[in-house]
Write a protein that holds these residues in place. Structure first.
Motif, PDB file in Angstrom:
ATOM      1  N   SER A 127      -1.792 -73.579  25.606  1.00  0.00           N
ATOM      2  CA  SER A 127      -2.832 -73.839  24.606  1.00  0.00           C
ATOM      3  C   SER A 127      -4.231 -73.651  25.155  1.00  0.00           C
ATOM      4  N   GLY A 128      -4.359 -73.573  26.475  1.00  0.00           N
ATOM      5  CA  GLY A 128      -5.688 -73.447  27.066  1.00  0.00           C
ATOM      6  C   GLY A 128      -6.413 -74.768  27.216  1.00  0.00           C
ATOM      7  N   GLY A 129      -5.699 -75.877  26.968  1.00  0.00           N
ATOM      8  CA  GLY A 129      -6.320 -77.195  27.118  1.00  0.00           C
ATOM      9  C   GLY A 129      -6.906 -77.699  25.814  1.00  0.00           C
ATOM     10  N   SER A 130      -7.592 -78.843  25.898  1.00  0.00           N
ATOM     11  CA  SER A 130      -8.065 -79.516  24.687  1.00  0.00           C
ATOM     12  C   SER A 130      -9.387 -78.982  24.155  1.00  0.00           C
ATOM     13  N   ASP A 131     -10.193 -78.351  25.002  1.00  0.00           N
ATOM     14  CA  ASP A 131     -11.515 -77.894  24.572  1.00  0.00           C
ATOM     15  C   ASP A 131     -11.821 -76.489  25.087  1.00  0.00           C
ATOM     16  N   PRO A 132     -10.932 -75.536  24.879  1.00  0.00           N
ATOM     17  CA  PRO A 132     -11.130 -74.230  25.513  1.00  0.00           C
ATOM     18  C   PRO A 132     -12.252 -73.410  24.891  1.00  0.00           C
ATOM     19  N   VAL A 133     -12.939 -72.691  25.752  1.00  0.00           N
ATOM     20  CA  VAL A 133     -13.827 -71.615  25.343  1.00  0.00           C
ATOM     21  C   VAL A 133     -13.225 -70.354  25.944  1.00  0.00           C
ATOM     22  N   TYR A 134     -12.939 -69.381  25.108  1.00  0.00           N
ATOM     23  CA  TYR A 134     -12.199 -68.206  25.561  1.00  0.00           C
ATOM     24  C   TYR A 134     -13.120 -67.059  25.941  1.00  0.00           C
ATOM     25  N   MET A 135     -12.712 -66.350  26.980  1.00  0.00           N
ATOM     26  CA  MET A 135     -13.295 -65.070  27.329  1.00  0.00           C
ATOM     27  C   MET A 135     -12.166 -64.052  27.344  1.00  0.00           C
ATOM     28  N   ALA A 136     -12.319 -62.987  26.571  1.00  0.00           N
ATOM     29  CA  ALA A 136     -11.336 -61.915  26.527  1.00  0.00           C
ATOM     30  C   ALA A 136     -11.928 -60.685  27.195  1.00  0.00           C
ATOM     31  N   ILE A 137     -11.277 -60.221  28.262  1.00  0.00           N
ATOM     32  CA  ILE A 137     -11.781 -59.080  29.019  1.00  0.00           C
ATOM     33  C   ILE A 137     -10.772 -57.934  28.922  1.00  0.00           C
ATOM     34  N   PRO A 138     -11.127 -56.841  28.234  1.00  0.00           N
ATOM     35  CA  PRO A 138     -10.236 -55.683  28.161  1.00  0.00           C
ATOM     36  C   PRO A 138     -10.462 -54.729  29.334  1.00  0.00           C
ATOM     37  N   THR A 160      -7.507 -66.076  39.484  1.00  0.00           N
ATOM     38  CA  THR A 160      -7.414 -66.943  38.304  1.00  0.00           C
ATOM     39  C   THR A 160      -6.811 -68.297  38.660  1.00  0.00           C
ATOM     40  N   ASN A 161      -5.831 -68.312  39.563  1.00  0.00           N
ATOM     41  CA  ASN A 161      -5.285 -69.594  40.010  1.00  0.00           C
ATOM     42  C   ASN A 161      -6.341 -70.388  40.772  1.00  0.00           C
ATOM     43  N   GLY A 162      -7.205 -69.684  41.498  1.00  0.00           N
ATOM     44  CA  GLY A 162      -8.299 -70.358  42.185  1.00  0.00           C
ATOM     45  C   GLY A 162      -9.302 -70.960  41.226  1.00  0.00           C
ATOM     46  N   TRP A 163      -9.555 -70.255  40.128  1.00  0.00           N
ATOM     47  CA  TRP A 163     -10.493 -70.783  39.131  1.00  0.00           C
ATOM     48  C   TRP A 163      -9.931 -72.029  38.461  1.00  0.00           C
ATOM     49  N   ILE A 164      -8.606 -72.030  38.246  1.00  0.00           N
ATOM     50  CA  ILE A 164      -7.967 -73.224  37.683  1.00  0.00           C
ATOM     51  C   ILE A 164      -8.086 -74.384  38.672  1.00  0.00           C
ATOM     52  N   LYS A 165      -7.799 -74.104  39.941  1.00  0.00           N
ATOM     53  CA  LYS A 165      -7.880 -75.145  40.975  1.00  0.00           C
ATOM     54  C   LYS A 165      -9.286 -75.712  41.083  1.00  0.00           C
ATOM     55  N   ALA A 166     -10.293 -74.857  40.876  1.00  0.00           N
ATOM     56  CA  ALA A 166     -11.689 -75.310  40.955  1.00  0.00           C
ATOM     57  C   ALA A 166     -12.101 -76.155  39.762  1.00  0.00           C
ATOM     58  N   GLY A 167     -11.324 -76.116  38.687  1.00  0.00           N
ATOM     59  CA  GLY A 167     -11.603 -76.949  37.522  1.00  0.00           C
ATOM     60  C   GLY A 167     -12.389 -76.280  36.419  1.00  0.00           C
ATOM     61  N   ALA A 168     -12.820 -75.038  36.626  1.00  0.00           N
ATOM     62  CA  ALA A 168     -13.592 -74.352  35.587  1.00  0.00           C
ATOM     63  C   ALA A 168     -12.693 -73.759  34.509  1.00  0.00           C
ATOM     64  N   ALA A 192      -9.116 -69.097  29.286  1.00  0.00           N
ATOM     65  CA  ALA A 192      -9.475 -70.295  28.531  1.00  0.00           C
ATOM     66  C   ALA A 192     -10.245 -71.230  29.458  1.00  0.00           C
ATOM     67  N   TYR A 193     -11.568 -71.245  29.316  1.00  0.00           N
ATOM     68  CA  TYR A 193     -12.404 -72.064  30.183  1.00  0.00           C
ATOM     69  C   TYR A 193     -12.433 -73.515  29.704  1.00  0.00           C
ATOM     70  N   HIS A 194     -12.748 -74.398  30.641  1.00  0.00           N
ATOM     71  CA  HIS A 194     -12.832 -75.828  30.337  1.00  0.00           C
ATOM     72  C   HIS A 194     -14.164 -76.108  29.654  1.00  0.00           C
ATOM     73  N   GLY A 195     -14.215 -75.763  28.366  1.00  0.00           N
ATOM     74  CA  GLY A 195     -15.427 -75.982  27.591  1.00  0.00           C
ATOM     75  C   GLY A 195     -16.588 -75.121  28.060  1.00  0.00           C
ATOM     76  N   ASP A 196     -17.740 -75.375  27.500  1.00  0.00           N
ATOM     77  CA  ASP A 196     -18.939 -74.628  27.881  1.00  0.00           C
ATOM     78  C   ASP A 196     -19.322 -74.889  29.332  1.00  0.00           C
TER      79      ASP A 196
END
Length: 244
Positions: A127-138, A160-168, A192-196
């Motif tokens: 689901s990308g979490g409770s407050d996702p802000v999406y970036m779609a990169i083609p 991408t796994n590193g970005w998840i680990k960092a919390g962003a 799916a970013y953790h909000g703005d």
């Protein structure tokens, strides 16, 4: 997590079982954006909810771009199918209501592009979490599909796994178009970013993650040669308006 390397046998099995994912992009005029947003919320989302409840659709996500931009899409719908029966059910719907929209909703829609694709990698909650802000990169790529999948495994996934680990970042999913010739994209990374707040940290987190990965010879080699493998196209920022 879905395997990041698609072998020929895996691709053949996917083809036999029906397409795994369908990514539909919609364009409208700037004046038509409010009407399209309303149609997606009040007509398409309830339809997809019913399909999901009847197990005719595995998952779905409706995204709407934050800003009007004539260079790319206004809305993106990601449909996930578990088997051939589910994808066949959608094809029947599309025959009567192209892209899942009725004639009234399509009146101001200038383009609909439906891209059959395979999800070749993911991390974090679907689901990308409770407050996702999406970036779609083609992306477009210049190598074989298997080589691109190997590159994604060696270069994209560690970041991408590193970005998840960092919390962003809450979650990501990487898609490859099954029949990419002539299409607007050959692969798409959906973040799916953790909000703005998470999105605002993107540049800093990307730089820090790459710095930490630079000591990995395999990753460093992929980083040096990535421009010969793929080219990045215009990214879009979007909010989830319905779906899981």
């Amino acid at each position: 997590m879905l395997a990041l390397v698609l072998s020929m046998s895996t691709a053949a099995q996917a083809a036999e079982s029906g397409y795994q994912s369908l990514i539909i992009s919609y364009r409208t005029t700037p004046a038509g954006r409010p009407a399209l947003l309303d149609a997606l919320r009040t007509r398409l989302a309830p339809r997809l909810d019913k399909l999901h409840a009847k197990d005719t659709l595995s998952h779905y996500r409706i995204l709407f771009s934050r800003l009007a931009d004539s260079q790319t899409w206004d809305a993106l719908v990601v449909l996930e199918f578990r088997n051939a029966a589910q994808s066949a059910a959608w094809r029947a719907i599309d025959t009567q209501t192209p892209g899942g929209l009725d004639a009234k909703s399509l009146a101001d829609t200038t383009a609909v592009e439906s891209t059959i694709s395979d999800s070749i990698g993911s991390g974090g909650p679907f689901s990308g979490g409770s407050d996702p802000v999406y970036m779609a990169i083609p992306y477009d790529y210049f190598v074989s599909p298997s080589e691109y999948a190997a590159y994604a495994h060696a270069y994209v996934e560690p970041q991408t796994n590193g970005w998840i680990k960092a919390g962003a970042l809450n979650a990501y999913q990487l898609y490859m178009a099954r029949y990419p010739a002539g299409r607007g994209w050959m692969s798409m990374l959906l973040l799916a970013y953790h909000g703005d707040a998470g999105l605002d940290e993107r540049d800093a987190v990307v730089a820090a993650t790459r710095k930490s990965l630079a000591s990995n010879p395999e990753w460093a080699a992929q980083a040096q040669g990535k421009h010969h493998i793929r080219t990045e196209k215009a990214a879009m920022i979007a909010d989830r308006i319905a779906g899981d």
